[in-house]
Design a protein around this motif. Structure first.
Motif, PDB file in Angstrom:
ATOM      1  N   GLY A  72      -1.370 -23.850  24.662  1.00 22.68           N
ATOM      2  CA  GLY A  72      -1.275 -24.932  23.694  1.00 22.68           C
ATOM      3  C   GLY A  72      -2.442 -25.892  23.791  1.00 22.68           C
ATOM      4  N   THR A  73      -2.951 -26.088  24.994  1.00 20.34           N
ATOM      5  CA  THR A  73      -4.113 -26.951  25.196  1.00 20.34           C
ATOM      6  C   THR A  73      -5.330 -26.390  24.480  1.00 20.34           C
ATOM      7  OG1 THR A  73      -3.213 -27.458  27.396  1.00 20.34           O
ATOM      8  CG2 THR A  73      -5.474 -28.129  26.956  1.00 20.34           C
ATOM      9  N   VAL A  74      -5.545 -25.093  24.655  1.00 18.37           N
ATOM     10  CA  VAL A  74      -6.687 -24.432  24.028  1.00 18.37           C
ATOM     11  C   VAL A  74      -6.520 -24.399  22.504  1.00 18.37           C
ATOM     12  CG1 VAL A  74      -8.019 -22.302  23.900  1.00 18.37           C
ATOM     13  CG2 VAL A  74      -7.038 -23.026  26.084  1.00 18.37           C
ATOM     14  N   LEU A  75      -5.330 -24.038  22.049  1.00 16.40           N
ATOM     15  CA  LEU A  75      -5.084 -23.944  20.613  1.00 16.40           C
ATOM     16  C   LEU A  75      -5.244 -25.302  19.941  1.00 16.40           C
ATOM     17  CD1 LEU A  75      -4.287 -22.098  18.297  1.00 16.40           C
ATOM     18  CD2 LEU A  75      -1.885 -22.587  18.805  1.00 16.40           C
ATOM     19  N   TYR A  76      -4.769 -26.331  20.593  1.00 16.17           N
ATOM     20  CA  TYR A  76      -4.931 -27.689  20.057  1.00 16.17           C
ATOM     21  C   TYR A  76      -6.412 -28.031  19.914  1.00 16.17           C
ATOM     22  CZ  TYR A  76      -4.024 -32.691  19.459  1.00 16.17           C
ATOM     23  OH  TYR A  76      -3.965 -33.977  18.958  1.00 16.17           O
ATOM     24  N   ALA A  77      -7.178 -27.716  20.955  1.00 15.55           N
ATOM     25  CA  ALA A  77      -8.604 -28.020  20.939  1.00 15.55           C
ATOM     26  C   ALA A  77      -9.325 -27.316  19.791  1.00 15.55           C
ATOM     27  CB  ALA A  77      -9.229 -27.622  22.273  1.00 15.55           C
ATOM     28  N   VAL A  78      -8.952 -26.063  19.556  1.00 17.62           N
ATOM     29  CA  VAL A  78      -9.621 -25.271  18.533  1.00 17.62           C
ATOM     30  C   VAL A  78      -9.189 -25.684  17.124  1.00 17.62           C
ATOM     31  CG1 VAL A  78      -9.825 -22.937  17.584  1.00 17.62           C
ATOM     32  CG2 VAL A  78      -9.945 -23.296  20.053  1.00 17.62           C
ATOM     33  N   ALA A  79      -7.921 -26.031  16.969  1.00 15.52           N
ATOM     34  CA  ALA A  79      -7.359 -26.218  15.627  1.00 15.52           C
ATOM     35  C   ALA A  79      -7.373 -27.641  15.114  1.00 15.52           C
ATOM     36  CB  ALA A  79      -5.915 -25.703  15.600  1.00 15.52           C
ATOM     37  N   GLY A  99       1.628 -26.087  26.954  1.00 19.58           N
ATOM     38  CA  GLY A  99       0.376 -26.794  27.185  1.00 19.58           C
ATOM     39  C   GLY A  99       0.191 -27.944  26.222  1.00 19.58           C
ATOM     40  N   LEU A 100      -0.349 -29.056  26.738  1.00 18.08           N
ATOM     41  CA  LEU A 100      -0.533 -30.273  25.955  1.00 18.08           C
ATOM     42  C   LEU A 100      -2.007 -30.599  25.797  1.00 18.08           C
ATOM     43  CD1 LEU A 100       2.185 -32.453  27.735  1.00 18.08           C
ATOM     44  CD2 LEU A 100       2.438 -31.177  25.597  1.00 18.08           C
ATOM     45  N   ASP A 101      -2.294 -31.500  24.867  1.00 11.16           N
ATOM     46  CA  ASP A 101      -3.662 -31.996  24.730  1.00 11.16           C
ATOM     47  C   ASP A 101      -3.989 -32.888  25.933  1.00 11.16           C
ATOM     48  OD1 ASP A 101      -3.534 -35.088  23.767  1.00 11.16           O
ATOM     49  OD2 ASP A 101      -1.825 -33.979  22.966  1.00 11.16           O
ATOM     50  N   PRO A 102      -5.248 -33.257  26.156  1.00 15.12           N
ATOM     51  CA  PRO A 102      -5.633 -33.970  27.379  1.00 15.12           C
ATOM     52  C   PRO A 102      -4.854 -35.250  27.648  1.00 15.12           C
ATOM     53  CG  PRO A 102      -7.588 -33.165  26.287  1.00 15.12           C
ATOM     54  CD  PRO A 102      -6.447 -32.895  25.357  1.00 15.12           C
ATOM     55  N   TRP A 103      -4.784 -36.142  26.659  1.00 13.91           N
ATOM     56  CA  TRP A 103      -4.099 -37.411  26.894  1.00 13.91           C
ATOM     57  C   TRP A 103      -2.618 -37.207  27.173  1.00 13.91           C
ATOM     58  CZ3 TRP A 103      -6.029 -41.913  28.232  1.00 13.91           C
ATOM     59  CH2 TRP A 103      -7.360 -42.217  27.914  1.00 13.91           C
ATOM     60  N   GLN A 141       5.335 -30.709  20.909  1.00 16.97           N
ATOM     61  CA  GLN A 141       4.438 -29.964  21.793  1.00 16.97           C
ATOM     62  C   GLN A 141       4.936 -30.025  23.238  1.00 16.97           C
ATOM     63  OE1 GLN A 141       0.301 -30.924  21.290  1.00 16.97           O
ATOM     64  NE2 GLN A 141      -0.382 -29.161  22.462  1.00 16.97           N
ATOM     65  N   VAL A 142       5.515 -31.150  23.620  1.00 11.87           N
ATOM     66  CA  VAL A 142       6.115 -31.249  24.953  1.00 11.87           C
ATOM     67  C   VAL A 142       7.262 -30.250  25.089  1.00 11.87           C
ATOM     68  CG1 VAL A 142       7.456 -32.731  26.490  1.00 11.87           C
ATOM     69  CG2 VAL A 142       5.458 -33.657  25.320  1.00 11.87           C
ATOM     70  N   ARG A 143       8.122 -30.180  24.070  1.00 11.48           N
ATOM     71  CA  ARG A 143       9.272 -29.275  24.114  1.00 11.48           C
ATOM     72  C   ARG A 143       8.855 -27.802  24.075  1.00 11.48           C
ATOM     73  NH1 ARG A 143      12.052 -32.286  26.471  1.00 11.48           N
ATOM     74  NH2 ARG A 143      13.749 -33.566  25.612  1.00 11.48           N
TER      75      ARG A 143
END
Length: 225
Positions: free
Chosen positions: A150-157, A10-14, A4-6
């Protein structure tokens, strides 16, 4: 995490927080992940949380593996590569969450912080999780961490994915060894209203409607999700 970094979408919160700290220091992303895990684990002491093998492994192993993967994996430029990389990273995080919770060797330090504050404050898992992740997301962003689609998609999925893989990997009748609340909010971020894990992941993911329940009650990990 490294994928996800690569992807740079966008990343998750932490991980936004980890990346932000890494940007401001000479430390690697994985090293920051480990050090933050240690600091959060120290916060367990006044909350009377008990770590397990999974807790210690979470602190030590994930950061080392993330750094190793980042070292091996080149930074792609093409969006046609970065989008599949993002999607694969979120799915793999869901797989990892299902495996890690089903093993029942204790929550990760960030998830244990949520359950500890939930018990001590009487606030719902959803509210506690939201407050923590909003704080680390905002702080990480201000430090230079990545926020995006990516932040939003991570949150939803991540919630539905965690729940799905929990049902696949759950071992019926396995004695409980620790909280499994990680699946209620592992990947929650602000866009979820506001929305770990993995693992860790309550907010409106992975059955977070039961966030006020005691995460150490009887039943399998899947039953509680």
């Amino acid at each position: 995490m490294a994928m996800q970094v690569r992807a740079t979408l966008g990343l998750d919160p932490w991980d936004t927080f980890h990346q932000g700290v890494a940007e401001r220091t000479s430390l690697s992303f994985g090293t920051v992940t480990i050090l933050v895990g240690v600091v959060v684990l120290l916060l367990w002491i006044p909350l009377r949380q008990r770590p397990g093998l999974g807790t210690v492994s979470n602190v030590l192993v994930i950061g080392l593996v993330a750094d190793g993967t980042l070292w091996l994996m080149p930074q792609p430029d093409a969006l046609a590569v970065r989008i599949p990389l993002l999607l694969a990273s979120i799915v793999l995080n869901g797989v990892a969450t299902g495996l890690y919770i089903s093993a029942r060797f204790g929550p990760g330090p960030r998830d244990g912080l949520t359950t500890g504050l939930h018990r001590r404050s009487g606030r719902s898992i959803r509210l506690v999780r939201t407050g923590i992740e909003l704080t680390v997301l905002a702080t990480g962003f201000l430090l230079g961490g990545s926020i995006g689609v990516g932040t939003v998609l991570y949150a939803v999925a991540i919630g539905p994915l965690s729940q799905f893989f929990l049902r696949i990997f759950d071992i019926p009748g396995l004695p409980e060894r620790g909280s499994t609340v990680v699946a209620r909010g592992t990947g929650t971020t602000a866009p979820q209203g506001p929305a770990e894990g993995a693992a860790d992941t309550g907010t409106p993911t992975a059955g977070a409607g039961s966030g006020g329940n005691d995460p150490d009650s009887e039943g399998s990990a899947v039953d509680r999700i």
